[in-house]
Each structure stands twice: as structure tokens, then as C-alpha cells.
Design a protein around this motif. Structure first.
Motif, PDB file in Angstrom:
ATOM      1  N   VAL A  14      44.685  35.617  36.528  1.00  0.00           N
ATOM      2  CA  VAL A  14      44.293  35.917  37.914  1.00  0.00           C
ATOM      3  C   VAL A  14      44.247  34.600  38.671  1.00  0.00           C
ATOM      4  CG1 VAL A  14      42.991  38.055  37.503  1.00  0.00           C
ATOM      5  CG2 VAL A  14      41.847  35.835  37.252  1.00  0.00           C
ATOM      6  N   ASP A  15      44.562  34.675  39.953  1.00  0.00           N
ATOM      7  CA  ASP A  15      44.513  33.457  40.765  1.00  0.00           C
ATOM      8  C   ASP A  15      43.070  33.082  41.117  1.00  0.00           C
ATOM      9  OD1 ASP A  15      47.279  33.208  40.806  1.00  0.00           O
ATOM     10  OD2 ASP A  15      47.473  34.518  42.563  1.00  0.00           O
ATOM     11  N   SER A  16      42.251  34.103  41.244  1.00  0.00           N
ATOM     12  CA  SER A  16      40.853  33.874  41.610  1.00  0.00           C
ATOM     13  C   SER A  16      39.990  34.901  40.906  1.00  0.00           C
ATOM     14  CB  SER A  16      40.674  33.993  43.128  1.00  0.00           C
ATOM     15  OG  SER A  16      39.303  34.057  43.470  1.00  0.00           O
ATOM     16  N   ILE A  17      38.799  34.529  40.561  1.00  0.00           N
ATOM     17  CA  ILE A  17      37.887  35.463  39.881  1.00  0.00           C
ATOM     18  C   ILE A  17      37.475  36.604  40.808  1.00  0.00           C
ATOM     19  CG2 ILE A  17      37.004  33.700  38.305  1.00  0.00           C
ATOM     20  CD1 ILE A  17      34.466  33.557  40.018  1.00  0.00           C
ATOM     21  N   GLU A  42      41.412  41.420  42.267  1.00  0.00           N
ATOM     22  CA  GLU A  42      41.354  42.646  41.477  1.00  0.00           C
ATOM     23  C   GLU A  42      42.142  42.466  40.184  1.00  0.00           C
ATOM     24  OE1 GLU A  42      43.200  47.147  41.768  1.00  0.00           O
ATOM     25  OE2 GLU A  42      42.495  46.157  43.623  1.00  0.00           O
ATOM     26  N   LEU A  43      41.552  42.910  39.084  1.00  0.00           N
ATOM     27  CA  LEU A  43      42.226  42.833  37.790  1.00  0.00           C
ATOM     28  C   LEU A  43      43.356  43.857  37.746  1.00  0.00           C
ATOM     29  CD1 LEU A  43      39.025  42.516  35.567  1.00  0.00           C
ATOM     30  CD2 LEU A  43      40.757  40.749  35.878  1.00  0.00           C
ATOM     31  N   ALA A  44      44.474  43.450  37.205  1.00  0.00           N
ATOM     32  CA  ALA A  44      45.663  44.314  37.217  1.00  0.00           C
ATOM     33  C   ALA A  44      45.437  45.621  36.465  1.00  0.00           C
ATOM     34  CB  ALA A  44      46.846  43.552  36.612  1.00  0.00           C
ATOM     35  N   PHE A  45      44.717  45.577  35.355  1.00  0.00           N
ATOM     36  CA  PHE A  45      44.602  46.767  34.509  1.00  0.00           C
ATOM     37  C   PHE A  45      43.614  47.805  35.048  1.00  0.00           C
ATOM     38  CE2 PHE A  45      41.294  43.980  32.872  1.00  0.00           C
ATOM     39  CZ  PHE A  45      40.236  44.835  32.627  1.00  0.00           C
ATOM     40  N   VAL A  46      42.893  47.491  36.127  1.00  0.00           N
ATOM     41  CA  VAL A  46      41.957  48.473  36.680  1.00  0.00           C
ATOM     42  C   VAL A  46      42.438  49.002  38.025  1.00  0.00           C
ATOM     43  CG1 VAL A  46      39.938  47.562  35.483  1.00  0.00           C
ATOM     44  CG2 VAL A  46      40.583  46.633  37.721  1.00  0.00           C
ATOM     45  N   GLY A  47      43.721  48.853  38.240  1.00  0.00           N
ATOM     46  CA  GLY A  47      44.260  49.295  39.526  1.00  0.00           C
ATOM     47  C   GLY A  47      44.334  50.803  39.667  1.00  0.00           C
TER      48      GLY A  47
END
Length: 476
Positions: free
Chosen positions: A115-118, A121-126
Motif C-alpha cells: 500500500v502507498d499509505s496506511i 483501502e486494502l485491495a483484498f477488502v474491496g
């Protein structure tokens, strides 16, 4: 021409004259304001007496506490490795302490997450939520969650999981909230996606992008050669009343020497504080009761000069601090046996050496002189039935002196409370008198204006009539 403009034109009595008359009338009311000021000053003086008595009460209360007499002092040969505190329950003694291992917490470091920043959004929870199980507690990670959201969710459940989370370089770092050899177990469909799957021992890791676990360990140390193991670096259950705080590991056979002994200086400080407060209170009372120099023209007396209640307090305090008590001791019967002497002016002096000698020689007798208990009974009648019940009575100098002080400072039945209420009533009454007097003065002013305006009007009319008559006579 208005009445205000007429007044004084013929009689010579104008507003300045009326002001002088009113000022003379007002002088009679000065005694009211003077009396009110005296009441307020006396009430304030009693409040100051109350404050000083309250401080004396607290000093006396200190002399009833076990920690005042049983306080301990700790001498440590080196505070870099272990610090030690001891309360009144600790026994005096000398100990050798050697620290061989500090307690640490189990820590799991996850893989770096892409991720670029904490906050992103996390990809797997889209599209759907995921589950993360930590030490048996299920945590649901909702759609749209970020890495920081996951951290917060873990920390919100830390009471159940005993695990806290931090983020370091886009990695989740889980730490057990308890020290020692504790376990962190992570499962669930989100564990791999969060880089927390297949953890290996950090000591055997070969790849920087692996999930690693550093297992926590217990504290290991010795006291006088006895090996002790605890899951904490703060240990309170090894020696009664003693707390050890482990800070650093000793090298080789090195050790620290801890010496615990009686802190008689603290006891002496408490006694001196009591004597100092007595002197402060006594000095203030003498100042308030002072009659000054009656032969002087401008003699100034104390605010409470002649107050019988304050005189009784002064007498009772001196009697309490100089009398002998009924004790079971052959050597301690009064404060004078503990180095406290009161001269003919009521000033107390404290001999610390005499006091410490008694404390070190007869500590139990000193404690019992200030504070003790006595089991007795009292008769109680309820609904016509008389019974006796056991009662624990407080004894000793400090308790009896506190009882005397409480007669004055009690917020419900105290002498000073009663006096303050009386002053409140007196001030309220005199305020009413002042208001009535001021209304009467204002009425008097209006009356003067009306009378003298009427006088000027009459004189004006008389002059007008005289001029008319003179005019009539002059035309004949």
C-alpha cells in the motif's frame, strides 16, 4: 421657572446646603457600616482559625498512621540494574540481588503490505469483508478498511486477545500485552493477506519478507542466591512490602546490595510538622486576642480580643499539649517525654535527638502514645429494649487532640460553624438596617427639597406682592 431653579434664589438655601444637611444626617448611620465591618472582620478571623485548626488536625492524623512510624528507607549500591522500594510492612534487612534476564513480550512481525499509505483501502477488502482470528478472538475486517483501520480493530479487541498492534514500514507488528513466554496465534482468511501467515522464529529467518516471531521470556534473577522467575520486571510478591524493578542484566557474577532500614527521619519530620503547626496556630490566636497597649491613644487590639470561645480554645490546646496521658509506658506519658517543651508564652520547641532516641528505643510505646484502640461497650435503647454492644474506642494523644479540634471545626456541629452562622445572621440584619436607613435618608432629602422649594416660592410671591403694593402707592 422650575422648582429646582427657584430653590435658593430667595432663601439662599440651595442643593449644597441640603447635601450638608444630609451628610450630617448620614453620619448617624456610620455606626451601622462600622458594625458590619467588625462582624465581617471577626467572621474572617474565625475562618482563618478554622483553616489553621484543620491543618493541625491533619498533622495529628498523620501521627496515627502506621506508615509514619514504620516507613522504610532503601539504600541501593547501584540503581542502574534494579531499583527497590519498601513500604511500612517491609522488614529491615540486607539482600544481594543479581539480574540474569529481563522479562520481554512475545512479538510477531508481519510481511510488508503493498500500500502507498496506511490510510489507503486494502485491495483484498474491496468487495467483501474478511476475518482475522487472534488468540481465539474473531475480528471482522469490513469493506473499505485500511491498514490503519486493521490496527485500530486489533487494539480495540486487545482486552480479549491480549495483543496490541503497531504499524512499522507497512508491516503489522503484534505484541503480547503480557510479558513472558506467551503465545500469539493468528488465523483466518485475512491472515495471509495481512502478511501474518506461516510465522517462523526470528532467529532462523533468512528472508526479510517473512513473518517472524520473537518469543517472550520471563525475568530471571536471584535474591541471596535463591533463583526467582517471574513474567514481569516489576516484582512485588517475593519479599513482603518490597517491590523490585528490574532494569538491566548483570554481567558475570556481579550483583547489587540492597539495604532496607527504618526511616526514623520521616517520623521526626512528621513530629516537627505537628509542633510547627501548633506554634503557627498559637501565634495567630495570640495575635487575634491581643489587647494591645490600653494606655496608648491609638491603641489597636486584635480582631477577636475578648472572645471567650477563642480564649477557651487557646487554654484547651495548651492543656492538651502539656498534660500527661494515661499510658502503659514507664517512659512516655506526655509530649515532654518526646522532646516537646512549651514555655510560659505557649511556644513549643522540639528536640529531635530526644524524640529519635525514644523512637529507636521504644517504638511500640511511641506509637501507642499517639494512637491506640480500646474495646469497650455502650448501652443502646431501641423500641424500649436496652442492649449493650461492643465499641472500639480510639485512644492516644493524637486521637484525643483531634477530638478537641473537631469540636471547633466540624462542618455540622462545630463551634466555628455556629459562630459563622451567627455572623451571617448579624450581617443580614445590619444590611436590612442599612437599607432602611438609606431609604429614610433619601426620603429626608426629598423632604428638604420640597420644603425649601416651597419656602423660595413663598418668598418669591411675597416679593412680588410687595412690589405690586409699592407700585400702587407710587401712583397715587
Amino acid at each position: 421657572m422650575s422648582s429646582m431653579n427657584i430653590m435658593g434664589t430667595y432663601s439662599g438655601i440651595d442643593m449644597a446646603t441640603i447635601d450638608q444637611l444630609i451628610q450630617a444626617e448620614s453620619a448617624r448611620g456610620t455606626r451601622y457600616t462600622q458594625q458590619k465591618t467588625e462582624y465581617q472582620q471577626e467572621q474572617t478571623a474565625w475562618k482563618d482559625v478554622n483553616s489553621r485548626l484543620d491543618n493541625l488536625y491533619k498533622r495529628l492524623e498523620t501521627m496515627t498512621k502506621p506508615e509514619t512510624f514504620n516507613a522504610k528507607t532503601v539504600v541501593n549500591s547501584n540503581k542502574d540494574f534494579v531499583s527497590v522500594t519498601a513500604n511500612e510492612n517491609a522488614a529491615s534487612g540486607e539482600y544481594k540481588v543479581q539480574v540474569s534476564q529481563l522479562a520481554t513480550a512475545t512479538r510477531m512481525t508481519g510481511k510488508q503490505i503493498d500500500v502507498d499509505s496506511i490510510e489507503d483501502e486494502l485491495a483484498f477488502v474491496g468487495t467483501e469483508s474478511s476475518t482475522l482470528n487472534i488468540n481465539g478472538t474473531s475480528i471482522e475486517i469490513g469493506i473499505g478498511s485500511s491498514l490503519k483501520d486493521v490496527q485500530n480493530l486489533i487494539n480495540e479487541n486487545s482486552d480479549d486477545t491480549k495483543v496490541k498492534a503497531n504499524i512499522v514500514d507497512n508491516r503489522l507488528v503484534l505484541s503480547h500485552t503480557e510479558l513472558g513466554d506467551k503465545t500469539i496465534t493468528v488465523t483466518g482468511d485475512a491472515s495471509a493477506k495481512l502478511g501474518l501467515d506461516n510465522p517462523i522464529d526470528s532467529g532462523t529467518a533468512t528472508d526479510t519478507d517473512q513473518t517472524t516471531v520473537t518469543q517472550g521470556q520471563s525475568a530471571l534473577f536471584k535474591i541471596d542466591g535463591i533463583e526467582i522467575k517471574r513474567d514481569s520486571n516489576t516484582i512485588e510478591d517475593v519479599i513482603e512490602g518490597v517491590t523490585f524493578s528490574l532494569k538491566k542484566v548483570h554481567e558475570g557474577n556481579a550483583a547489587d546490595t540492597i539495604k532496607i532500614s527504618e526511616d526514623t527521619e520521616k517520623t521526626a519530620e512528621a513530629m516537627k510538622a505537628l509542633v510547627d503547626q501548633y506554634n503557627s496556630l498559637n501565634s495567630f490566636i495570640k495575635e487575634q486576642l491581643s489587647v494591645g497597649d490600653p494606655s496608648a491613644e491609638d491603641n489597636e487590639t486584635g480582631t477577636l480580643s475578648g472572645d471567650s470561645a477563642l480564649t477557651r480554645l487557646q487554654t484547651n490546646l495548651r492543656s492538651m499539649f502539656t498534660r500527661n496521658m494515661e499510658t502503659n509506658s514507664d517512659s512516655i506519658n506526655g509530649l515532654q517525654d518526646l522532646g516537646v517543651e512549651i514555655d510560659r508564652y505557649g511556644v513549643a520547641t522540639f528536640d529531635k535527638e530526644v524524640f529519635l532516641e525514644k523512637v529507636e528505643k521504644d517504638p511500640t510505646d511511641v506509637i501507642n502514645f499517639f494512637h491506640g484502640t480500646e474495646e469497650t461497650t455502650e448501652t443502646v435503647t431501641e423500641d424500649g429494649v436496652t442492649t449493650t454492644k461492643p465499641v472500639t474506642k480510639l485512644t492516644g494523644f493524637a486521637n484525643e487532640a483531634r477530638s478537641l479540634v473537631n469540636e471547633y471545626i466540624s462542618s455540622t456541629t462545630g463551634i466555628i460553624k455556629t459562630k459563622s452562622d451567627t455572623y451571617d445572621r448579624l450581617i443580614k440584619d445590619i444590611n436590612a438596617r442599612i437599607d432602611t436607613f438609606n431609604l429614610r435618608i433619601e426620603s429626608k432629602r426629598e423632604q428638604y427639597i420640597k420644603q425649601f422649594t416651597a419656602l423660595d416660592t413663598a418668598m418669591m410671591q411675597a416679593e412680588s406682592q410687595l412690589e405690586y403694593m409699592m407700585g400702587q402707592l407710587g401712583t397715587e
